[in-house]
Design an enzyme around this catalytic site. Sequence first.
Site, PDB file in Angstrom:
ATOM      1  N   LYS A  50       0.299   3.711  -2.666  1.00 19.50           N
ATOM      2  CA  LYS A  50      -0.850   4.545  -2.480  1.00 19.50           C
ATOM      3  C   LYS A  50      -0.226   6.222  -2.411  1.00 19.50           C
ATOM      4  O   LYS A  50      -1.245   7.061  -2.830  1.00 19.50           O
ATOM      5  CB  LYS A  50      -1.719   4.350  -1.646  1.00 19.50           C
ATOM      6  CG  LYS A  50      -2.862   3.049  -1.529  1.00 19.50           C
ATOM      7  CD  LYS A  50      -3.600   2.792  -0.294  1.00 19.50           C
ATOM      8  CE  LYS A  50      -4.604   1.721  -0.587  1.00 19.50           C
ATOM      9  NZ  LYS A  50      -4.197   0.482  -0.333  1.00 19.50           N
ATOM     10  N   SER A  88       0.799  -1.121   0.104  1.00 17.84           N
ATOM     11  CA  SER A  88       0.011   0.035   0.023  1.00 17.84           C
ATOM     12  C   SER A  88       0.677   1.202  -0.030  1.00 17.84           C
ATOM     13  O   SER A  88       0.175   2.276  -0.248  1.00 17.84           O
ATOM     14  CB  SER A  88      -0.921  -0.072   1.239  1.00 17.84           C
ATOM     15  OG  SER A  88      -2.014  -1.021   0.885  1.00 17.84           O
ATOM     16  N   SER A  95      -6.290   2.759   4.776  1.00 18.03           N
ATOM     17  CA  SER A  95      -5.526   2.061   3.618  1.00 18.03           C
ATOM     18  C   SER A  95      -6.789   1.182   2.669  1.00 18.03           C
ATOM     19  O   SER A  95      -6.415   0.023   2.115  1.00 18.03           O
ATOM     20  CB  SER A  95      -4.480   0.978   4.047  1.00 18.03           C
ATOM     21  OG  SER A  95      -3.696   0.865   2.960  1.00 18.03           O
TER      22      SER A  95
END
Length: 459
Positions: free
Chosen positions: A132, A129, A187
Amino acid sequence: MITRSVTRSALSGTVALTTGLLVLLPVAAPAAADSGSDPVVRAPGLPGAPAVAVAGTTAFSAPPAPPAPAAPAAPADNSLLHRSGTQVRPARGTPPPSEVSALSWLIADARTGEVLAARNAHLKLPPASTLKTLFAITALPRLPEHARHTVTEEELADIGPGSSLVGIVPGESYEVADLWRGVFLSSGNDAVRALAEMNGGWDATVTQMSAKAKLLGALDTHVVSPDGYDAPDQVTSAYDLAVFGRTGLASPEFVRYSSTVDAQFPADGGGSFGIVNTNRLLSGADGVAPYPGLIGVKNGYTSGAGNTLIAAAKRGDRTLLVTVMNPQWGGGYEVYEEARSLLDWGFESGKGVTPVGSLQPPTPPLPPLPPVRPGEEDPQGLAKSPVLKALRAAPAGTAEPAGRGRAAESAVHASSAAAEKADSRSGYVFPVVLIGGACLAAVALAVVRRSRRRRAETG
């Protein structure tokens, strides 16, 4: 007779002097102009890039350097970052970082971009993640935070199994700001899907993220899934993640979202529920002590990537940025302790090291000067022209189409010749004034002589 002789001698000397100045000054004027500072242009291809000077006709000079650190300063050599193993250049008496188990890590000064130390900085690994952050710096500027979006079932249909979710419900309307909190705190891959749809769709977002990474010089990154979910060939590096994190720190919105510890998220049918940032180094959850001065940024985990983290912290007038990818020791929270160790070293000893690289984007190459046609020797000195110096600094992609190339070249040469002609004219001003003064003096002398002659004849 004596008066006439003196008059003629004075007039002849004045004319000779001014003639010599006429010959010499027009040559000296351009030389004096060329000895000044180089023209200032804006570095091409980089939004908001600092102005730099074109040094001669070959390369950009370096932008003004930040205040020198306590340690002896030396130019950052990015080639060190492409070597395997730990790269650090401490001054005598300065300890290196403590050993950590991550496959790849990097610590840098967030303000200057100087890399203080790194291990396997360009090793390509799955991002989880932390990808991101690239999604955020790509899409945040494009989506007004108070805009609303009603999520459909189709948008959420392809979320991978086991994904982290914030709890978006199809058919509900969400404000963009709430969706970003779902991305940074929980997340949530469902929040990424909704924002990507607003951003033009999943595939368009992949294309935009790839272009953004390339623009920033993050060339190890290959984007397949904007949420960071494991996908074949999706990779990044500790270096690239640091570039993304540093870029995000320049955005007040990014900092505000990434540093939020907890918030309320809209619930189905009204009301809200609490969400807490999964970055334990920020929230202090699950027994992980929060790091003093932590700004946040982003953590991640997948079975393929292991634990990954981008973290930034501020102490005094310094902000440090650390990336840690896939620790091999300890449990799931070891990534936070290894980041803590690197940040501590950076604040305590980072001023006593010579940088091993830089997070700054690469300088675009300079295009060549227009060629001189066969038989021409550049008689007007156009290669030294400020116009052509600036032309060398133009981005390569801004060249004129083939049909207009000759016209553009002629225009540049004409403009340069006109500029140098104006400089040459300025060298004539003093001699012309001197000649005029000499002529007026000669006329006055002649009048005086005639007046004396008439008085002598009448006397």
